[in-house]
Design an enzyme around this catalytic site. Sequence first.
Site, PDB file in Angstrom:
ATOM      1  N   ASP A  63       6.229   2.320   1.168  1.00  0.00           N
ATOM      2  CA  ASP A  63       5.453   1.156   1.489  1.00  0.00           C
ATOM      3  C   ASP A  63       4.783   1.288   2.982  1.00  0.00           C
ATOM      4  O   ASP A  63       5.606   1.125   4.014  1.00  0.00           O
ATOM      5  CB  ASP A  63       6.235  -0.130   1.353  1.00  0.00           C
ATOM      6  CG  ASP A  63       5.475  -1.392   1.756  1.00  0.00           C
ATOM      7  OD1 ASP A  63       4.251  -1.163   2.120  1.00  0.00           O
ATOM      8  OD2 ASP A  63       6.012  -2.366   1.580  1.00  0.00           O
ATOM      9  N   HIS A  64       3.583   1.760   2.984  1.00  0.00           N
ATOM     10  CA  HIS A  64       2.998   2.177   4.175  1.00  0.00           C
ATOM     11  C   HIS A  64       2.783   0.961   5.108  1.00  0.00           C
ATOM     12  O   HIS A  64       2.550   1.180   6.592  1.00  0.00           O
ATOM     13  CB  HIS A  64       1.406   2.775   3.944  1.00  0.00           C
ATOM     14  CG  HIS A  64       0.988   3.686   4.554  1.00  0.00           C
ATOM     15  ND1 HIS A  64       1.243   3.963   6.125  1.00  0.00           N
ATOM     16  CD2 HIS A  64       0.190   4.881   4.703  1.00  0.00           C
ATOM     17  CE1 HIS A  64       0.950   5.005   6.613  1.00  0.00           C
ATOM     18  NE2 HIS A  64       0.299   5.551   5.830  1.00  0.00           N
ATOM     19  N   ARG A  65       3.047  -0.268   4.788  1.00  0.00           N
ATOM     20  CA  ARG A  65       3.289  -1.255   5.800  1.00  0.00           C
ATOM     21  C   ARG A  65       4.239  -0.842   6.612  1.00  0.00           C
ATOM     22  O   ARG A  65       4.269  -1.287   7.802  1.00  0.00           O
ATOM     23  CB  ARG A  65       3.247  -2.748   5.141  1.00  0.00           C
ATOM     24  CG  ARG A  65       2.087  -3.187   4.358  1.00  0.00           C
ATOM     25  CD  ARG A  65       2.465  -4.375   3.506  1.00  0.00           C
ATOM     26  NE  ARG A  65       3.712  -4.254   2.574  1.00  0.00           N
ATOM     27  CZ  ARG A  65       4.167  -5.073   2.172  1.00  0.00           C
ATOM     28  NH1 ARG A  65       3.664  -6.500   2.174  1.00  0.00           N
ATOM     29  NH2 ARG A  65       5.197  -5.201   0.990  1.00  0.00           N
ATOM     30  N   ALA A  66       5.338  -0.288   6.243  1.00  0.00           N
ATOM     31  CA  ALA A  66       6.485  -0.281   6.975  1.00  0.00           C
ATOM     32  C   ALA A  66       6.762   1.251   7.456  1.00  0.00           C
ATOM     33  O   ALA A  66       7.659   1.689   8.342  1.00  0.00           O
ATOM     34  CB  ALA A  66       7.922  -0.616   6.101  1.00  0.00           C
ATOM     35  N   PRO A  79       0.941  -1.219  -0.128  1.00  0.00           N
ATOM     36  CA  PRO A  79       0.045  -0.085   0.004  1.00  0.00           C
ATOM     37  C   PRO A  79       1.105   1.346   0.001  1.00  0.00           C
ATOM     38  O   PRO A  79       1.683   1.397   1.034  1.00  0.00           O
ATOM     39  CB  PRO A  79      -0.870  -0.126   1.513  1.00  0.00           C
ATOM     40  CG  PRO A  79      -0.080  -1.283   2.119  1.00  0.00           C
ATOM     41  CD  PRO A  79       0.961  -1.982   1.212  1.00  0.00           C
TER      42      PRO A  79
END
Lengths: 440, 325
Positions: free
Chosen positions: A412-415, A238
Amino acid sequence: MPIEVTMPKLSPTMESGVIAQWLVKVGDTIKEGDVLADIETDKATMPMKSYEDGVIAIIDHKAGDEVALGDRVMVLAKKGEDPKDIAAKMGSAGGAAKKAAPAESDNGKKAADSKPAAESDEAEELVTTAAGGRVRSSPLARKVAAEARVDIARVRGTGPGGRIVRKDVEDFLAGKGAAPAPAPTARPAAPAAPAAAKAPAAPAARISTGPLQEKRIPNSRMRKTIAQRMLQSKQTAPEIHVTVDVRVDKLLALRETLNKELAAEKVKLSVGDFVTKAVAVALRRHPALNATFEPDAIVLRGEVNIGIAVALEEGLIVPVLHRADELGLIEIRKGSEALAAAARGGTLTGDHLAGGTFTISNLGMYGVKQFDAIINLPEVAILAVSAAEKRPVVDGDAIVVGNVMSLTLTADHRAVDGATAADYMRTLKNLLEEPARMLL
Amino acid sequence: MAVFSFREALNQAMTEEMERDDRVFLMGEEVAEYDGAYKVSQGMLKKFGPRRVIDTPISEEGFAGIGIGAAMVGLRPIIEFMTFSFSIVAIDQIVNNAANMRYMSGGQFSVPMVFRGSSGMAGCLGATHSHRLEAWYAQIPGLTVILPATPADAKGLLKTAIRSDDPVVFIEHEVLYPEKGEIPDGEHLVPFGKADIKRPGDDVTLITYSRSLKATLAAAEELAAKGVSAEVIDLRSIRPLDLETLVQSVKKTHRAVIVEEDWPYCGLGAGISDRIYREVFDELDAPILRVASSDAPIPYNKQLEASMLPSVPRILAAVDEVTYR
């Protein structure tokens, strides 16, 4: 005990390799370090070396075959062993492993593959459809190929040592049917339905540059890899995009000064080199962006290794400038130049491609104002660099002309959270607007 | 056309030319009283007398030199070497004087003469009687070097040689002397620098000269039975070389094998293949191969001697190699 040689891992993301060219044949005596074959990985064509001494007893695959990582590709007889015995006992690795690469089904290979199995003797292993290797061919074969506009590397050689001779080129042409790859100006053979061709005859006459033709270009391995990796990135990461405008007047002035001093050394720093340096320095201060994302952990990487996307005719490749934060501008310039040259010359090795922690994609030279890049997984961010251009800038209460470039971080919005990304971009902007801060 | 032997053809050529031009004379070991070591000059002493058919002692350097001097003052000597292996004794005269004279004298002197005699492996004559030295002579600017393979060519080429205003090295193969063949009636001259296509073909060019023509034609016959059409070219004249005929043939066949009886290293075939490579590189579908004698002194032993020569099996093997069969 005979030694089974398997497909090695020649790039970090490789899952299978295509045998571009065998450089040895059954019966050859080889020593440790000898190059056995050229292997096309998902990124480049690389030499496959032997880690053992021995005599080749079995070769399991033809040039052009795709072989999964770890699958057997050949068997070596050790000293004192009879290669013929081994060949008889161990046979080939079996039909499943022998499947030909579905890719690049050009007619030359098809014609070759359609030969009855009984004919596949030793010479069959010595295929010279080299991708990058030297093609052995007779002068006459080259002449005939050139006249027919055929890339001789696509022709299978049946002469000694796999030499391509005239007959091979002629067989290749015959297998292809009519004229091969006609010149772009050649008219199509008009296979369309004659009735349909009759009615709307008029438009054709108006087009002076000739009709546009539908053309099918088979996907290369590189194109397939790009497609798969980009899709994976877009589907799994994302994204968050953060754009800043950077005023680079001071940077440009500094660049001019430095380039004057470096003129004697024939070094010319680009704006991109400053960006690379600033990105690397900023990453030192924001390790969260210099990371890779794994399902159960975020790995903050120990080195700052900047991948520099290089556009090639056939696709895109990202060689890596290692420890870029420790490099001076001249080293960055020379390193980037060497990587780009190796990428275009097809001589990148696994070391050049491995270990990236952050990628820069620069389209500034095309005059692009702003764009978003797609994350090069498993990295957590990528920077899109646009052109430095004159724009109206608000300076105090006045509008002045300044040199501005837009930088867009895709994270990367996960990280990486929005604030983290924005903080990084603030640091980067500061460094580029006051380049002297890179010294701090 | 009547049939004559190779030695008769040479005899006819000399006799006709001596009748035609009284400046021509023959000199060498045993050419007169003994009628020639190989009976090439049979009957000539009786016909022309001891003033024009002259026996010499074993003194190659001396009589070669006398011939050169005679040629410089207007005569047309034919110097016979009993074998070209002995011409080495006279090589200083041939190379330093005969070949160079026109050039060194700024064209004031010419040397219109023929050095002729037998050469090659004839059967148990040992190392010093069996040399093939054509590559030596062909390397020297100023010399014309001729090696006929048939009686008709022997006659026509020797007549041309005797009429040449420059020194000609005319090398006859000892084994060919008894060979018979048709010779055209009447005046028969064969020009220098013109190779002869003895057998036309399309798949491979076999280039040869002198005695090796026979083995080459036999090989071509066997190849035809196997469906390979070989073109056999007899060079006849190795200097000047008829490059054009070779080039046209290789352009047609795209492959060439050179069959030569001399030694391989720096042999005649090396020079010929160099010329072909440069002229028609893009026409070649295979490397040019050479079948020469073994790189060793010529053995006395009959079987060993025979094994050194370019033979039909060796020619066939070379053709297989260039045609990738």
